[in-house]
Design an enzyme around this catalytic site. Structure first.
Site, mmCIF file in Angstrom:
data_model
loop_
_atom_site.group_PDB
_atom_site.id
_atom_site.type_symbol
_atom_site.label_atom_id
_atom_site.label_comp_id
_atom_site.label_asym_id
_atom_site.label_seq_id
_atom_site.Cartn_x
_atom_site.Cartn_y
_atom_site.Cartn_z
ATOM 1 N N LYS A 159 58.492 34.792 36.639
ATOM 2 C CA LYS A 159 58.820 33.368 36.468
ATOM 3 C C LYS A 159 59.941 33.035 37.443
ATOM 4 C CE LYS A 159 59.632 29.982 32.758
ATOM 5 N NZ LYS A 159 58.372 29.234 32.875
ATOM 6 N N CYS A 160 59.532 32.754 38.670
ATOM 7 C CA CYS A 160 60.469 32.559 39.770
ATOM 8 C C CYS A 160 60.554 31.079 40.128
ATOM 9 C CB CYS A 160 59.995 33.375 40.977
ATOM 10 S SG CYS A 160 60.943 33.082 42.483
#
Length: 306
Positions: A159-160
């Protein structure tokens, strides 16, 4: 929706006033998107305020950081404690929670290694992500012209922050064309997910959802739905979903910490089922919110009472 300020933001082990919680313009994250983050909710329950699936979210935060070779200077337990402390100090009974691990300021250049790894945690009051009436009435969505990221380019399991540039393109296109949200396909043309939500369809009474290999985030609410479906005796199938299957589905819904379980009433102006929330979606919502209300046992230990 405008963000309502809270009093304090946790920054690298200290509480900062909202207006003083700043980073340098030369921080690596500003120039190269080097941040991983989480989004989770704290709910007001009969047992008190409770962070929902806190441990799972913090673990995913650290998993995302590992992929990007960022080593947070705190343990998972310390971050969990800091989240609880931040909620308490802001005196919030319910809120959204956003911990962020990012590379700060030391030097510029694509090489991130010489920059420090910093952490902040912000909490705020946030209502229903896709609209107040969406949980019952459903939302109108489109299939986006933007695909999800291809395998071996950007890691979809992390989850960047940088991944959400893709999400913004999907979301903006949907909004300017009169929809609430967009559904992205993967690079092979199969259904992937929304701009910030996982997706399920109901077909012949079974739940079908894209596998992780379809460039989807391993959603924690997605996992909740799978477990609730198992408790209800509903079969769940992970498989590649052709675009037209969404049009032919009996029910379609989004899942996510922000979206919770939100029904989709039309896709590309094609009515889904009866054009309103279906019975399986409603039953899964009742299970999900029943855990929060105390009407259904928290058998999986998802609630962390503050």
């Amino acid at each position: 929706m405008a963000l309502k300020k809270t009093d304090k933001i946790w920054m690298d082990g200290k509480m900062a006033d909202w207006d003083d919680a700043t980073i340098h313009v030369c921080a690596h994250v500003v120039h190269y998107g080097t941040a991983v983050f989480e989004g989770m909710r704290c709910y007001k329950t009969p047992m008190g305020s409770a962070a929902f699936r806190l441990d799972a979210h913090v673990k995913r935060l650290f998993d995302s950081a590992k992929v990007y070779r960022m080593d947070p200077p705190y343990s998972q337990e310390q971050i969990s404690d800091a989240i609880k402390e931040t909620i308490r100090i802001n005196k919030l009974e319910e809120c959204y929670i956003r911990p962020v691990v990012y590379r700060g300021f030391e030097e510029l250049g694509v090489n991130p290694f010489n920059n420090p790894v910093n952490v902040f945690i912000v909490v705020w009051e946030w209502g229903k992500y896709l609209g107040k009436e969406a949980l019952e009435q459903g939302v109108d969505v489109c299939v986006s012209s933007w695909n999800r990221i291809a395998p071996n380019t950007m890691p979809a399991l992390a989850k960047c922050g940088a991944n959400y540039m893709n999400s913004q393109l999907i979301k903006m296109e949907a909004i300017v064309n009169g929809y609430v949200e967009g559904i992205a396909l993967d690079t092979a043309g199969y259904v992937s997910e929304g701009s910030g939500e996982n997706l399920f369809i109901v077909r012949d009474g079974k739940l079908v959802t894209p596998p992780l290999g379809a460039s989807v985030l391993p959603g924690i609410t997605r996992d909740c739905v799978v477990k609730h479906a198992g408790d209800l005796g509903i079969e769940v199938i992970e498989q590649m979903i052709p675009r037209e299957s969404v049009y032919l589905a009996e029910e379609v819904f989004f899942t996510g910490s922000a979206a919770e379980i939100t029904p989709i009433r039309s896709v590309d102006k094609i009515k889904v089922g009866n054009g309103k929330r279906g019975p399986i979606t409603r039953e899964l919502q009742e299970r999900f919110f029943g855990v929060l209300s105390g009407e259904i046992e928290d058998k999986y230990g998802w609630l962390t009472i503050l």
